[in-house]
Enzyme design. Structure first.
Site, mmCIF file in Angstrom:
data_model
loop_
_atom_site.group_PDB
_atom_site.id
_atom_site.type_symbol
_atom_site.label_atom_id
_atom_site.label_comp_id
_atom_site.label_asym_id
_atom_site.label_seq_id
_atom_site.Cartn_x
_atom_site.Cartn_y
_atom_site.Cartn_z
ATOM 1 N N ARG A 80 7.286 -3.720 1.484
ATOM 2 C CA ARG A 80 7.508 -4.285 0.163
ATOM 3 C C ARG A 80 8.909 -3.934 -0.303
ATOM 4 N NH1 ARG A 80 2.490 -4.494 -2.000
ATOM 5 N NH2 ARG A 80 3.296 -6.196 -3.230
ATOM 6 N N ARG A 99 -11.659 7.862 2.470
ATOM 7 C CA ARG A 99 -10.296 7.691 2.989
ATOM 8 C C ARG A 99 -9.269 7.477 1.877
ATOM 9 N NH1 ARG A 99 -12.091 1.902 4.634
ATOM 10 N NH2 ARG A 99 -10.803 0.762 3.149
ATOM 11 N N LYS A 107 -7.709 0.994 -6.033
ATOM 12 C CA LYS A 107 -7.674 -0.459 -6.195
ATOM 13 C C LYS A 107 -9.006 -1.100 -5.817
ATOM 14 C CE LYS A 107 -2.724 -0.328 -5.318
ATOM 15 N NZ LYS A 107 -1.677 -0.517 -4.308
ATOM 16 N N PRO A 135 -2.689 -6.902 -9.736
ATOM 17 C CA PRO A 135 -3.588 -5.786 -9.495
ATOM 18 C C PRO A 135 -2.976 -4.518 -8.917
ATOM 19 C CG PRO A 135 -3.898 -7.478 -7.805
ATOM 20 C CD PRO A 135 -2.712 -7.847 -8.613
ATOM 21 N N GLU A 136 -2.633 -3.550 -9.734
ATOM 22 C CA GLU A 136 -2.500 -2.172 -9.277
ATOM 23 C C GLU A 136 -3.692 -1.450 -9.898
ATOM 24 O OE1 GLU A 136 1.427 -0.397 -9.116
ATOM 25 O OE2 GLU A 136 2.377 -2.363 -9.041
ATOM 26 N N ASN A 147 3.419 -1.535 -5.980
ATOM 27 C CA ASN A 147 4.868 -1.678 -5.857
ATOM 28 C C ASN A 147 5.617 -1.491 -7.180
ATOM 29 O OD1 ASN A 147 7.044 -2.042 -4.146
ATOM 30 N ND2 ASN A 147 7.186 -4.241 -4.613
#
Length: 272
Positions: free
Chosen positions: A261, A129, A52, A2-3, A170
């Site tokens: 990461r 946000r 996301k 999941p990105e 990432n």
DNA sequence: GTAGTATGCTAAG
DNA sequence: TTAGCCTACTACT
């Protein structure tokens, strides 16, 4: 998985499969049971992706919120009978067979970080946000560029900050910085506007391709040397991410920890 | 079987 | 800065 591309793909597919229908909502695993009861039998109006996050608009006026975290996954089944849950299913959305279909469409969610039914104000707080989402139509890089050029943090750190630009994870971090030739530790203040515009366009193109393909492919077929109709193998779809050697120049890929990461980069193609 | 890994994020210290 | 959490799948024994 999941990105941001995964989330938007799910939003699109689930809108197609489920929107406009009254759904059975349940929690086979149990942890979502109380919330599920509140919208069980309600009509799902739409499914929306932002960064996301996924938001489900229900006819009750409430909004479902799902964040997949690192492990969250959906399983979609179309079956004659209601299927037994496989694994730990937190949320199950299911259609009832009707005049137009004689099968059950079942969408099972497992492993999410967040899964709740909330008043609309909760979604507003989450959206407030988040930085701009390059996948969304009409999104603009201005806010991202303003934040980056004012920050001494490294660009590899800033790109993972969802309040600066959202949806990048990432893999896309490593790949977008590779394609734009920027070292991940370069401070935001040392990036110029033209570079950041190129970075935005790269991220946007990659994410949108990801939605289209349903997987992350950042390399061109020419660079990889793969014919147009041949499937790109797993592990071959990136330039730097998780590679030992740079696909472009063959130099050894470096790995450094940024924002918790592993960040992969090519020291030759991405000078500081 | 068991270990290791993963595309994420938050709250505690 | 670190620990913790959520789960499925693969590569090993």
């Amino acid at each position: 998985m999941p990105e941001g591309h995964t989330i938007h793909r799910y939003a699109r597919d689930q809108t197609q499969l489920l929107a406009g229908r009254a759904l059975r909502v349940s929690s086979p695993q149990g942890r979502f049971a109380d919330d599920a009861d509140r919208v069980d039998g309600a009509t799902l109006e739409s499914v929306m992706g932002y960064g996301k996050h996924l938001f489900y608009e229900w006819s009750t006026g409430e909004v479902g919120h799902v964040h997949l975290g690192l492990f969250g996954k959906y399983r979609v089944q179309e079956t004659d009978r209601s299927p037994e849950p496989i694994g730990a299913v937190r949320m199950r959305l299911q259609t009832e067979p009707d005049d137009s279909r004689d099968t059950y469409v079942t969408v099972d969610l497992s492993g999410p970080t967040a899964c709740s039914i909330d008043p609309p104000s909760v979604r507003a707080e989450i959206l407030a946000r988040l930085g701009p989402d390059p996948i969304r139509r009409g999104s603009k890089p201005d806010r991202m560029i303003a934040r980056v050029t004012r920050s001494s943090r490294g660009i590899g750190d800033l790109l993972m900050d969802q309040s600066i630009v959202c949806g990048v994870g990432n893999v896309y971090r490593a790949e977008a910085l590779f394609v734009t030739g920027i070292h991940p530790l370069r401070p935001g203040t040392d990036c110029d506007v033209a570079e950041l515009e190129a970075l935005w366009a790269t991220v946007q193109g990659m994410l949108r391709q990801g939605v289209k393909h349903g997987r992350i492919i950042t390399v061109s077929r020419e660079d990889l040397g793969v014919a147009p109709n041949v499937r790109i193998p797993r592990g071959e779809a990136t330039y730097a991410y998780k590679r030992d050697r740079c696909l472009r120049c063959g130099d050894e890929i470096r790995r450094i920890e940024i924002a918790n990461r592993t960040c992969y980069y090519c020291p030759t193609d991405q000078p500081f």
